[in-house]
Design an enzyme around this catalytic site. Structure first.
Site, PDB file in Angstrom:
ATOM      1  N   GLU A 119      26.208  36.583  14.116  1.00 47.13           N
ATOM      2  CA  GLU A 119      26.507  36.929  15.703  1.00 47.13           C
ATOM      3  C   GLU A 119      27.892  37.673  15.651  1.00 47.13           C
ATOM      4  OE1 GLU A 119      24.547  33.355  18.566  1.00 47.13           O
ATOM      5  OE2 GLU A 119      26.630  33.341  18.085  1.00 47.13           O
ATOM      6  N   TYR A 177      19.606  36.624  22.425  1.00 47.68           N
ATOM      7  CA  TYR A 177      18.768  35.442  22.725  1.00 47.68           C
ATOM      8  C   TYR A 177      17.306  35.306  22.224  1.00 47.68           C
ATOM      9  CZ  TYR A 177      22.880  34.353  25.841  1.00 47.68           C
ATOM     10  OH  TYR A 177      24.168  33.989  26.457  1.00 47.68           O
ATOM     11  N   HIS A 196      29.725  31.949  25.684  1.00 48.18           N
ATOM     12  CA  HIS A 196      28.760  31.773  24.962  1.00 48.18           C
ATOM     13  C   HIS A 196      29.752  31.282  23.527  1.00 48.18           C
ATOM     14  CE1 HIS A 196      25.732  32.206  21.860  1.00 48.18           C
ATOM     15  NE2 HIS A 196      26.696  32.816  21.114  1.00 48.18           N
ATOM     16  N   LYS A 242      31.549  35.417  29.588  1.00 50.91           N
ATOM     17  CA  LYS A 242      30.265  36.115  30.159  1.00 50.91           C
ATOM     18  C   LYS A 242      30.705  36.883  31.509  1.00 50.91           C
ATOM     19  CE  LYS A 242      27.025  32.842  28.446  1.00 50.91           C
ATOM     20  NZ  LYS A 242      25.887  32.021  28.702  1.00 50.91           N
ATOM     21  N   ASN A 261      27.630  30.115  32.897  1.00 53.03           N
ATOM     22  CA  ASN A 261      28.410  29.061  32.409  1.00 53.03           C
ATOM     23  C   ASN A 261      29.490  29.384  31.518  1.00 53.03           C
ATOM     24  OD1 ASN A 261      26.806  30.157  30.242  1.00 53.03           O
ATOM     25  ND2 ASN A 261      25.836  28.278  29.724  1.00 53.03           N
TER      26      ASN A 261
HETATM   27  P1  ADP Z   1      24.120  27.473  24.957  1.00 55.95           P
HETATM   28  O1  ADP Z   1      24.757  28.976  25.441  1.00 55.95           O
HETATM   29  O2  ADP Z   1      24.750  26.119  25.444  1.00 55.95           O
HETATM   30  O3  ADP Z   1      24.128  27.682  23.248  1.00 55.95           O
HETATM   31  P2  ADP Z   1      21.182  28.273  24.759  1.00 55.95           P
HETATM   32  O4  ADP Z   1      21.344  28.938  23.429  1.00 55.95           O
HETATM   33  O5  ADP Z   1      20.092  27.404  24.828  1.00 55.95           O
HETATM   34  O6  ADP Z   1      22.498  27.578  25.371  1.00 55.95           O
HETATM   35  O7  ADP Z   1      20.910  29.399  25.863  1.00 55.95           O
HETATM   36  C1  ADP Z   1      21.677  30.446  26.110  1.00 55.95           C
HETATM   37  C2  ADP Z   1      22.144  30.709  27.530  1.00 55.95           C
HETATM   38  O8  ADP Z   1      20.964  31.074  28.384  1.00 55.95           O
HETATM   39  C3  ADP Z   1      22.653  29.593  28.266  1.00 55.95           C
HETATM   40  O9  ADP Z   1      24.209  29.555  27.925  1.00 55.95           O
HETATM   41  C4  ADP Z   1      22.578  30.032  29.673  1.00 55.95           C
HETATM   42  O10 ADP Z   1      23.297  30.754  29.997  1.00 55.95           O
HETATM   43  C5  ADP Z   1      20.984  30.463  29.595  1.00 55.95           C
HETATM   44  N1  ADP Z   1      20.139  29.373  29.545  1.00 55.95           N
HETATM   45  C6  ADP Z   1      19.864  28.330  28.695  1.00 55.95           C
HETATM   46  N2  ADP Z   1      18.936  27.406  29.163  1.00 55.95           N
HETATM   47  C7  ADP Z   1      18.790  27.672  30.482  1.00 55.95           C
HETATM   48  C8  ADP Z   1      17.883  26.972  31.689  1.00 55.95           C
HETATM   49  N3  ADP Z   1      17.366  26.065  31.691  1.00 55.95           N
HETATM   50  N4  ADP Z   1      18.318  27.673  32.934  1.00 55.95           N
HETATM   51  C9  ADP Z   1      19.011  28.718  33.189  1.00 55.95           C
HETATM   52  N5  ADP Z   1      19.760  29.416  32.027  1.00 55.95           N
HETATM   53  C10 ADP Z   1      19.601  28.855  30.918  1.00 55.95           C
END
Ligand code: ADP
Length: 155
Positions: free
Chosen positions: A128, A51, A117, A11, A114
């Site tokens: 994807e 997303y 992805h 990211k 974080n």
């Molecule tokens: P992951 O990346 O762990 O598969 P998700 O698909 O649920 O998680 O979400 C995609 C991305 O959206 C996350 O990696 C994160 O960057 C962001 N995200 C998800 N939930 C939250 C939240 N509650 N607050 C802030 N950012 C979030």
């Protein structure tokens, strides 16, 4: 057990923090095979698709905006059960709660910023990888130490 391909995105936070090499190295040292890798500037349109499962969330636009603040690096990684293995290595979404030793647990303090992805299922990985790589950008090549990564009944 099967050899799978999965999508990883490094990211914008990872590029800004100058830890691209460290994160790529974690995947390499784990034994994941790099089949595709490129830098991309993402668009709102592509991120809305990527997303879509978050479209009803209050933070949807914020997450997309954060993914456009700098380029990302898209990677196609392969290995036996690579999709689950990469998700385990990444750790849960919220970096504050991710176990030490996971990428998110070791490198971030955020739910959103974080680091990576990673595709979450074989169906998602297929969609994807097509979203981020054109035909010909994922390369099939033999890793010379493959026989030292797995027993011969593991793939
Ligand atoms: P992951 O990346 O762990 O598969 P998700 O698909 O649920 O998680 O979400 C995609 C991305 O959206 C996350 O990696 C994160 O960057 C962001 N995200 C998800 N939930 C939250 C939240 N509650 N607050 C802030 N950012 C979030």
């Amino acid at each position: 057990m099967a050899i799978e391909k999965t999508l990883v995105l490094l990211k914008p936070c990872t590029l800004q923090r100058g830890i691209v090499g460290e994160i790529v190295s974690i995947f390499e040292k784990k034994g994941l095979h790099i089949c595709g890798m490129k830098m991309m500037q993402l668009t709102d349109e592509l991120l809305s698709e990527h997303y879509a499962h978050l479209s009803e969330k209050p933070f949807f636009q914020r997450v997309k905006d954060a993914m456009m603040t700098a380029p990302v690096i898209a990677m196609c990684l392969s290995g036996v059960d690579a999709i689950a293995a990469v998700r385990a290595l990444a750790g849960p979404t919220n970096g504050r709660l991710a176990a030490p030793g996971t990428i998110r647990g070791s490198y971030c303090m955020s739910f959103q910023e974080n680091i990576v992805h990673a595709s979450d299922s074989p169906e998602t990985a297929e969609v994807e990888l097509k979203r981020f790589f054109r035909p010909g950008e994922i390369l099939e090549w033999d890793q010379c130490y493959f026989q030292y990564l797995y027993a011969n009944d593991e793939f």
